[in-house]
Enzyme design. Structure first.
Site, PDB file in Angstrom:
ATOM      1  N   LYS A 173       0.877  -1.186   0.000  1.00 27.96           N
ATOM      2  CA  LYS A 173       0.000   0.000   0.000  1.00 27.96           C
ATOM      3  C   LYS A 173       0.912   1.233   0.000  1.00 27.96           C
ATOM      4  O   LYS A 173       1.444   1.623   1.019  1.00 27.96           O
ATOM      5  CB  LYS A 173      -0.872  -0.008   1.265  1.00 27.96           C
ATOM      6  N   GLU A 248       9.612   1.295  10.673  1.00 27.87           N
ATOM      7  CA  GLU A 248      10.691   2.264  10.400  1.00 27.87           C
ATOM      8  C   GLU A 248      10.067   3.647  10.511  1.00 27.87           C
ATOM      9  O   GLU A 248       9.267   4.022   9.653  1.00 27.87           O
ATOM     10  CB  GLU A 248      11.249   2.055   8.989  1.00 27.87           C
ATOM     11  N   CYS A 282      13.881  10.533   6.664  1.00 26.16           N
ATOM     12  CA  CYS A 282      13.823  10.133   8.077  1.00 26.16           C
ATOM     13  C   CYS A 282      15.166  10.312   8.755  1.00 26.16           C
ATOM     14  O   CYS A 282      15.242  10.611   9.938  1.00 26.16           O
ATOM     15  CB  CYS A 282      13.374   8.680   8.173  1.00 26.16           C
ATOM     16  N   GLU A 381      10.266  16.209  14.526  1.00 25.95           N
ATOM     17  CA  GLU A 381      10.676  15.978  13.150  1.00 25.95           C
ATOM     18  C   GLU A 381       9.936  16.963  12.253  1.00 25.95           C
ATOM     19  O   GLU A 381       8.707  17.001  12.252  1.00 25.95           O
ATOM     20  CB  GLU A 381      10.329  14.545  12.752  1.00 25.95           C
TER      21      GLU A 381
HETATM   22  P1  NDP Z   1       2.630   8.683   7.333  1.00 26.37           P
HETATM   23  O1  NDP Z   1       2.849   7.972   8.608  1.00 26.37           O
HETATM   24  O2  NDP Z   1       1.599   9.741   7.275  1.00 26.37           O
HETATM   25  O3  NDP Z   1       2.250   7.660   6.169  1.00 26.37           O
HETATM   26  C1  NDP Z   1       3.038   6.547   5.847  1.00 26.37           C
HETATM   27  C2  NDP Z   1       2.175   5.510   5.140  1.00 26.37           C
HETATM   28  O4  NDP Z   1       1.166   5.057   6.042  1.00 26.37           O
HETATM   29  C3  NDP Z   1       1.408   6.059   3.936  1.00 26.37           C
HETATM   30  O5  NDP Z   1       1.250   5.039   2.979  1.00 26.37           O
HETATM   31  C4  NDP Z   1       0.062   6.428   4.542  1.00 26.37           C
HETATM   32  O6  NDP Z   1      -0.936   6.474   3.560  1.00 26.37           O
HETATM   33  C5  NDP Z   1      -0.120   5.263   5.495  1.00 26.37           C
HETATM   34  N1  NDP Z   1      -1.026   5.510   6.615  1.00 26.37           N
HETATM   35  C6  NDP Z   1      -1.379   6.692   7.183  1.00 26.37           C
HETATM   36  N2  NDP Z   1      -2.247   6.474   8.215  1.00 26.37           N
HETATM   37  C7  NDP Z   1      -2.435   5.131   8.297  1.00 26.37           C
HETATM   38  C8  NDP Z   1      -3.202   4.278   9.150  1.00 26.37           C
HETATM   39  N3  NDP Z   1      -3.951   4.756  10.135  1.00 26.37           N
HETATM   40  N4  NDP Z   1      -3.152   2.950   8.941  1.00 26.37           N
HETATM   41  C9  NDP Z   1      -2.385   2.432   7.969  1.00 26.37           C
HETATM   42  N5  NDP Z   1      -1.652   3.177   7.112  1.00 26.37           N
HETATM   43  C10 NDP Z   1      -1.652   4.510   7.288  1.00 26.37           C
HETATM   44  O7  NDP Z   1       4.039   9.230   6.913  1.00 26.37           O
HETATM   45  P2  NDP Z   1       4.422  10.086   5.648  1.00 26.37           P
HETATM   46  O8  NDP Z   1       3.933   9.414   4.404  1.00 26.37           O
HETATM   47  O9  NDP Z   1       4.031  11.496   5.873  1.00 26.37           O
HETATM   48  O10 NDP Z   1       6.004   9.919   5.646  1.00 26.37           O
HETATM   49  C11 NDP Z   1       6.826  10.662   6.423  1.00 26.37           C
HETATM   50  C12 NDP Z   1       7.260   9.905   7.660  1.00 26.37           C
HETATM   51  O11 NDP Z   1       7.897   8.685   7.306  1.00 26.37           O
HETATM   52  C13 NDP Z   1       8.280  10.675   8.460  1.00 26.37           C
HETATM   53  O12 NDP Z   1       7.961  10.676   9.824  1.00 26.37           O
HETATM   54  C14 NDP Z   1       9.563   9.903   8.217  1.00 26.37           C
HETATM   55  O13 NDP Z   1      10.513  10.058   9.229  1.00 26.37           O
HETATM   56  C15 NDP Z   1       9.082   8.517   8.080  1.00 26.37           C
HETATM   57  N6  NDP Z   1      10.074   7.724   7.355  1.00 26.37           N
HETATM   58  C16 NDP Z   1      10.809   6.799   8.049  1.00 26.37           C
HETATM   59  C17 NDP Z   1      11.814   6.081   7.411  1.00 26.37           C
HETATM   60  C18 NDP Z   1      12.613   5.052   8.140  1.00 26.37           C
HETATM   61  O14 NDP Z   1      13.172   4.186   7.471  1.00 26.37           O
HETATM   62  N7  NDP Z   1      12.728   5.083   9.451  1.00 26.37           N
HETATM   63  C19 NDP Z   1      12.138   6.327   5.996  1.00 26.37           C
HETATM   64  C20 NDP Z   1      11.308   7.317   5.387  1.00 26.37           C
HETATM   65  C21 NDP Z   1      10.308   7.983   6.056  1.00 26.37           C
HETATM   66  P3  NDP Z   1      -1.312   7.883   2.844  1.00 26.37           P
HETATM   67  O15 NDP Z   1      -0.042   8.617   2.590  1.00 26.37           O
HETATM   68  O16 NDP Z   1      -1.989   7.461   1.621  1.00 26.37           O
HETATM   69  O17 NDP Z   1      -2.185   8.612   3.817  1.00 26.37           O
END
Ligand code: NDP
Length: 478
Positions: A173, A248, A282, A381
């Site tokens: 997803k 992650e 991240c 962040e």
């Molecule tokens: P989000 O947590 O908003 O979203 C991540 C994914 O989860 C998206 O596909 C999103 O869908 C989905 N999602 C959102 N809410 C839910 C839920 N309740 N249940 C299941 N899935 C859900 O993060 P961002 O996309 O804004 O990404 C940024 C974040 O990712 C930052 O905090 C960053 O640090 C972290 N990150 C961590 C990494 C690591 O390896 N540690 C690497 C890269 C990023 P949709 O977008 O369609 O709403």
């Protein structure tokens, strides 16, 4: 504009729900519609993944999986330019970086293809005669992989590569903000010859489609990359069925510069750490800790290096900073900068860029000096090109500041003193530490977070642990 379709059971399928529209963050123009996966769509994808798992994939030979993975890696490398274009249009990453990201994804897959036929158990010594005790490593089952928008191709591969190597099937997803690249990878997997259902992709929203995938009883494991708050929701939901999880999550990494470092290299590294991908990483080195004896001189060099960054059209190969992903992300970044003005100084950037870039969501390199570690700009962040610079007087103080954070994803130290380098590396509570370097990610090395930055590791043999169950077999011999 036609909406994206899901990819389920080896074919593209119309969704049954509504659609969402996206804009290109570089110019605000519409780029397409994303189908929002419903519970029925998620059911169909999980069923397809379960059938593929049970009908042979889970017992496929490692060498068969290796060959398919290498074929997919070649297709990804061949299509790197197309995949890069999709990411750049969707989320604004400069094309040079998104191209590199697609090629890196192919290399990452090649690395894990090498593991597919080398996943072994152990023979366990037993303090009794006539006993054979050994372990087997078995795939976990159906993996729900949920990824963010910020590095859509490589993060897709951080999940798929070890999961496929170990014999799992997957329902992916992607983020609604960067769907088309990951979806294309699912299509390429079918072209590479993976059996239908091994890799499925359901597009849609997080709260709807993503949450339905996490809650689905047919999913054995959730592998999630995204924000820490979303990670908590996912862990709570998955915990109800005791699904396996790896998370992650976010970071607020400390980049420590000692007075004895090569200051020019450190200044270039400090800028790359937080300005590359407009800080939407991240691992961004968003807290810059500088030894007070060189603080002013060093920050001068950082400022010169930051001013040299080329901000602009992400489709130009020379661009180093593209736009932020969305209006929401732009507002969020500017709000952090506005709040930092109360107590710290914005010495560069911090504003939305105008002129030719006015229709996009652009913010240039932003430097906040005189920050303290208890300020919001240093604790939360931001996910933007914003660095908070904090002086320190001793190595103990630097380590204490670095560790005074809810996060523990990464960190770095710049020094020419070997003893200092190893001491800091050992004392910082984070999953990755760079010495005289930043950002490098090696497919063979473990990657993941301490504390609120996550659970589990991606990369190398460590990733295989989170995509396998270990079974013990105890045999009484005659
Ligand atoms: P989000 O947590 O908003 O979203 C991540 C994914 O989860 C998206 O596909 C999103 O869908 C989905 N999602 C959102 N809410 C839910 C839920 N309740 N249940 C299941 N899935 C859900 O993060 P961002 O996309 O804004 O990404 C940024 C974040 O990712 C930052 O905090 C960053 O640090 C972290 N990150 C961590 C990494 C690591 O390896 N540690 C690497 C890269 C990023 P949709 O977008 O369609 O709403």
């Amino acid at each position: 504009m036609t909406a994206t379709k899901h990819f389920i059971g080896g074919e593209s399928r119309e969704g049954s729900g509504e659609t969402l529209s996206n804009v290109n963050p570089a110019n605000g123009k519409p780029i397409g519609e994303i189908t929002v996966g419903t519970r029925d769509d998620v059911d169909a994808a999980v069923d397809a993944a379960r059938r593929a798992f049970d009908d042979g994939w889970s017992e496929s030979s490692g060498s068969e999986r290796r060959k398919l993975m290498l074929r997919l890696a070649s297709l990804i490398a061949e299509e790197a330019q197309t995949l890069a274009q999709l990411s750049t249009d969707d989320m604004g990453m400069p094309i040079g970086f998104s191209w590199g990201e697609a090629l890196f994804a192919a290399e990452y897959l090649e690395y894990f293809a090498g593991w597919a036929d080398k996943i072994t158990g152990d023979v366990v010594p037993v303090p009794a005669p006539n006993v054979l005790d050994y372990t087997l490593r078995e795939p976990v089952g159906v993996v729900g992989a949920i990824i963010p928008w910020n590095a859509p191709i490589s993060i897709t591969m951080f999940k798929l590569a070890p999961a496929l190597a170990a014999g799992n099937t997957i329902v992916l997803k992607p983020s609604e903000l960067a769907t088309r690249g990951p979806l294309r990878i699912a299509e390429l997997a079918a072209r590479a010859g993976f059996p239908p259902g091994v890799l499925n992709c359901v597009t849609g929203s997080g709260a709807g489609t993503g949450a339905a995938l996490v809650a689905h009883p047919g999913v054995d494991k959730i592998s999630f990359t995204g924000g820490t708050e979303t990670g908590r929701l996912i862990a709570a939901s998955a915990g109800r069925d005791l699904k396996r999880i790896s998370l992650e999550l976010g970071g607020k990494s400390a980049n420590i510069v000692c007075a004895d470092a090569d200051l020019d290299a450190a200044a270039a590294g400090a800028c790359a750490a937080v300005f590359v991908m407009s800080g939407q990483q991240c691992i961004a080195g968003s807290r810059l800790l500088v030894e007070r004896a060189v603080y002013d001189e060093f920050m001068g060099r950082v400022s010169v290096a930051a001013r040299g960054y080329v901000v602009g059209d992400p489709l130009q190969m020379t661009t180093q900073l593209g736009p932020l992903v969305s209006q929401r992300q732009l507002d969020r970044v500017l709000a952090y900068v506005a709040e930092a003005r109360d107590g710290a100084t914005i010495t560069l950037g911090g504003e939305r860029l105008g002129g030719d870039l006015a229709d996009g969501f652009f913010v240039g390199p932003t430097i906040v000096t005189g920050a303290r570690n208890d300020m919001k700009v240093a604790r939360e962040e931001i996910f933007g090109p914003v660095v908070a610079a904090i002086p320190f007087d001793s190595l103990d103080e630097a380590v204490a500041i670095a560790n005074d954070s809810p996060y523990g994803l990464a960190g770095a130290v710049w020094t020419n003193d070997l003893s200092k380098a190893h001491t800091v590396a050992r004392r910082i509570k984070a999953g990755t530490i760079w010495v005289n370097s930043y950002l490098a990610i090696n497919p063979g090395a473990p990657f993941g977070g301490f504390k609120a930055s996550g659970i589990g590791r991606e990369g190398g043999k460590h990733a295989l642990d989170v995509y396998t169950e270990t079974k013990n077999v105890y045999v009484q011999l005659r």
